[in-house]
Design a protein around this motif. Structure first.
Motif, PDB file in Angstrom:
ATOM      1  N   ARG A 165      -1.610   0.791  -6.395  1.00  0.00           N
ATOM      2  CA  ARG A 165      -2.512   1.243  -5.632  1.00  0.00           C
ATOM      3  C   ARG A 165      -2.206   2.407  -5.010  1.00  0.00           C
ATOM      4  O   ARG A 165      -3.503   3.394  -4.820  1.00  0.00           O
ATOM      5  CB  ARG A 165      -2.552  -0.108  -4.753  1.00  0.00           C
ATOM      6  N   GLU A 166      -1.248   2.748  -4.513  1.00  0.00           N
ATOM      7  CA  GLU A 166      -1.147   3.996  -3.705  1.00  0.00           C
ATOM      8  C   GLU A 166      -1.272   5.439  -4.376  1.00  0.00           C
ATOM      9  O   GLU A 166      -1.307   6.511  -3.888  1.00  0.00           O
ATOM     10  CB  GLU A 166       0.365   4.291  -3.213  1.00  0.00           C
ATOM     11  N   VAL A 188      -3.857   5.971  -6.496  1.00  0.00           N
ATOM     12  CA  VAL A 188      -5.419   6.286  -6.694  1.00  0.00           C
ATOM     13  C   VAL A 188      -5.898   7.326  -5.910  1.00  0.00           C
ATOM     14  O   VAL A 188      -5.810   7.353  -4.901  1.00  0.00           O
ATOM     15  CB  VAL A 188      -6.133   4.730  -6.445  1.00  0.00           C
ATOM     16  N   ASP A 200     -11.451   5.851  -2.317  1.00  0.00           N
ATOM     17  CA  ASP A 200     -11.234   4.933  -1.110  1.00  0.00           C
ATOM     18  C   ASP A 200     -12.599   4.391  -0.849  1.00  0.00           C
ATOM     19  O   ASP A 200     -13.752   4.815  -1.031  1.00  0.00           O
ATOM     20  CB  ASP A 200     -10.798   5.924   0.147  1.00  0.00           C
ATOM     21  N   PHE A 247     -11.814  -2.424  -6.007  1.00  0.00           N
ATOM     22  CA  PHE A 247     -10.521  -2.614  -6.637  1.00  0.00           C
ATOM     23  C   PHE A 247      -9.974  -3.895  -6.796  1.00  0.00           C
ATOM     24  O   PHE A 247     -10.294  -4.825  -6.379  1.00  0.00           O
ATOM     25  CB  PHE A 247      -9.471  -1.743  -5.812  1.00  0.00           C
ATOM     26  N   TYR A 248      -9.246  -3.931  -8.079  1.00  0.00           N
ATOM     27  CA  TYR A 248      -8.664  -5.348  -8.635  1.00  0.00           C
ATOM     28  C   TYR A 248      -7.254  -4.949  -8.928  1.00  0.00           C
ATOM     29  O   TYR A 248      -6.999  -4.132  -9.763  1.00  0.00           O
ATOM     30  CB  TYR A 248      -9.269  -6.014  -9.556  1.00  0.00           C
ATOM     31  N   GLN A 249      -6.242  -5.590  -8.293  1.00  0.00           N
ATOM     32  CA  GLN A 249      -5.024  -5.374  -8.586  1.00  0.00           C
ATOM     33  C   GLN A 249      -4.631  -6.246  -9.839  1.00  0.00           C
ATOM     34  O   GLN A 249      -4.404  -7.274  -9.681  1.00  0.00           O
ATOM     35  CB  GLN A 249      -3.978  -5.300  -7.428  1.00  0.00           C
ATOM     36  N   THR A 266      -3.805  -0.635 -11.237  1.00  0.00           N
ATOM     37  CA  THR A 266      -5.092  -0.965 -10.419  1.00  0.00           C
ATOM     38  C   THR A 266      -6.220  -0.494 -11.109  1.00  0.00           C
ATOM     39  O   THR A 266      -6.400   0.533 -11.712  1.00  0.00           O
ATOM     40  CB  THR A 266      -4.983  -0.049  -9.237  1.00  0.00           C
ATOM     41  N   MET A 312     -10.650  -0.235 -11.179  1.00  0.00           N
ATOM     42  CA  MET A 312     -11.574   0.218 -10.359  1.00  0.00           C
ATOM     43  C   MET A 312     -13.077  -0.271 -10.994  1.00  0.00           C
ATOM     44  O   MET A 312     -13.128   0.499 -12.231  1.00  0.00           O
ATOM     45  CB  MET A 312     -11.506   1.419  -9.662  1.00  0.00           C
TER      46      MET A 312
END
Length: 408
Positions: A287-288, A290, A295, A299-301, A307, A309
């Motif tokens: 996630r970090e 992206v 922003d 999103f879906y982890q 990640t 989008m």
């Protein structure tokens, strides 16, 4: 028959190391065929000189050595290796290939390895084997082994790594798979984790009707590999359900397959059924990682390192335009199928990426931009992972294959 290992290396700067490997291979009962890929004079006489390698690229090695331009030398030798190595293989000079090197040595040896047929044993021990190996492996079956330490000197670690690599290549040559499978027409299919049910249903359907299905994971290199094999005439048909790599190519995700994805089958007249599987998502790393420009998006982890989008209406319009341009290169025998109830396991009622409006934007764009004289449009009132959709796509592909052959 005694098997032969081609040993590619910079015998000028790493002669001692390659002699160690050469002697080890021969002590195991194999022959060696040595190819010098360095710029200057080797420390032992090779079977193929660097002059031979450079000559294959149409360049005089002496002039390259005089220039002392490392980048130019690497370029020439890598090109020469790409031309010469498959030629030597066809002449029966070797049965498998092994090399060791840093960035330079790896860049010289691997183009030749990539030019060899799939299935020919290829092992590259490299200082960059644990990084991004795509520039070296490409769409081939090269096995890369991290060298751990630099490929310079014989020490406790390097000799162990060298020995393991020798055992690996010799094992591949010694043990042969004798079972002969009945030849069946090959089908290429694209799959993602979130379109797996569809491809499993389609695979069963096709295999029950006498086809063999090779599945490619739509992760960028998977799509590139499939396109490469289509170009080389491996397949009777293509079930390209999962075209999600075009979402990454268009939006800026990490699993793009390049601008030529979705071209090979159409250009070569290979029957294909194309769909929009997993086109509801763009792929990023953790996630970090992206990009900040995204922003606030949906999103879906998927897991700690992936990640996803959700694509937007505007993005899907761009994706549709890009896909249509490729499909319009088709020489026929192409069908484009839309699963109207959702594109992936996350794109259905109650799931995070459910988006009828976004999906319709992609469908509408494709319907508008695709040349209907070349591509048949089929709208199916199913979800992509419904068994009915999968079997409908598989049956359509069989129909196109028979149509090309002139069968009813």
């Amino acid at each position: 028959m005694t098997k032969t290992v081609a040993l590619i290396g910079t015998f000028d700067s790493k002669g001692k190391e390659f002699l160690f490997v050469k002697e080890l291979i021969e002590s195991l009962g194999f022959n060696t065929f040595t190819i010098h890929s360095g710029v200057f004079d080797p420390q032992f006489t090779p079977d193929v000189s660097n002059a031979d390698v450079a000559s294959a690229a149409g360049v005089d090695m002496e002039k390259i050595a005089e220039q002392k331009d490392r980048a130019r030398a690497t370029e020439v030798l890598s090109k020469g290796m790409e031309i010469l190595l498959p030629k030597l293989y066809k002449e029966g000079k070797f049965h498998g290939v092994l090399s060791f090197g840093g960035t330079g040595g790896t860049s010289i040896a691997t183009p030749g390895m990539r030019a060899l047929p799939i299935g020919v044993p290829k092992v590259m021990v490299s200082t960059v084997a644990s990084g991004n190996t795509q520039p070296y492996v490409g769409t081939s079956d090269i096995i890369m082994i991290p060298s751990i330490v630099d490929v310079a000197g014989l020490n406790t670690i390097s000799t162990k790594i060298f020995t393991n690599a020798v055992f690996a290549i010799c094992g591949m040559l010694q043990f042969e798979h004798k079972t002969e499978l009945t030849h069946k027409p090959l089908i290429a299919a694209t799959m993602f984790g979130l379109t797996t049910p569809c491809i499993n249903y389609a695979k069963d359907y096709l295999e029950n009707r006498g086809y063999e299905v090779l599945i490619f994971h739509a992760t960028g290199i998977g799509g590139k590999t499939m396109e490469h094999l289509i170009e080389n005439g491996f397949f009777e048909g293509v079930l390209d359900i999962t075209t999600t790599e075009w979402a990454d190519e268009t939006v800026g995700g990490i699993l793009a397959a390049g601008p030529h994805r979705l071209e090979a089958a159409g250009k070569h007249g290979v029957p294909q059924v194309v769909s929009v599987g997993a086109m509801d998502m763009v792929n990023f790393g953790p996630r970090e990682t992206v990009p900040k420009q995204f922003d606030g998006r949906n999103f879906y982890q998927h897991n700690p390192t992936v990640t996803l989008m959700r694509t937007t209406v505007e993005e899907n319009q761009k994706i549709g335009k890009n896909m249509a341009e490729r499909l319009n290169q088709s020489n026929g025998h192409t069908a484009l199928m839309f699963p109207l109830k959702g594109f992936s396991g996350l794109d259905m009622e109650g799931q995070q990426f459910y988006g009828p409006e976004e999906n319709q934007a992609l469908i509408n764009t494709l319907k508008e931009k695709v040349d209907k004289s070349k591509v048949e449009i089929i709208e199916a009132n199913f979800h992509v992972n419904d068994k009915e959709f999968a079997e409908l796509a598989a049956e359509k592909l069989i129909e196109l294959i028979k149509e090309k052959k002139g069968e009813k």
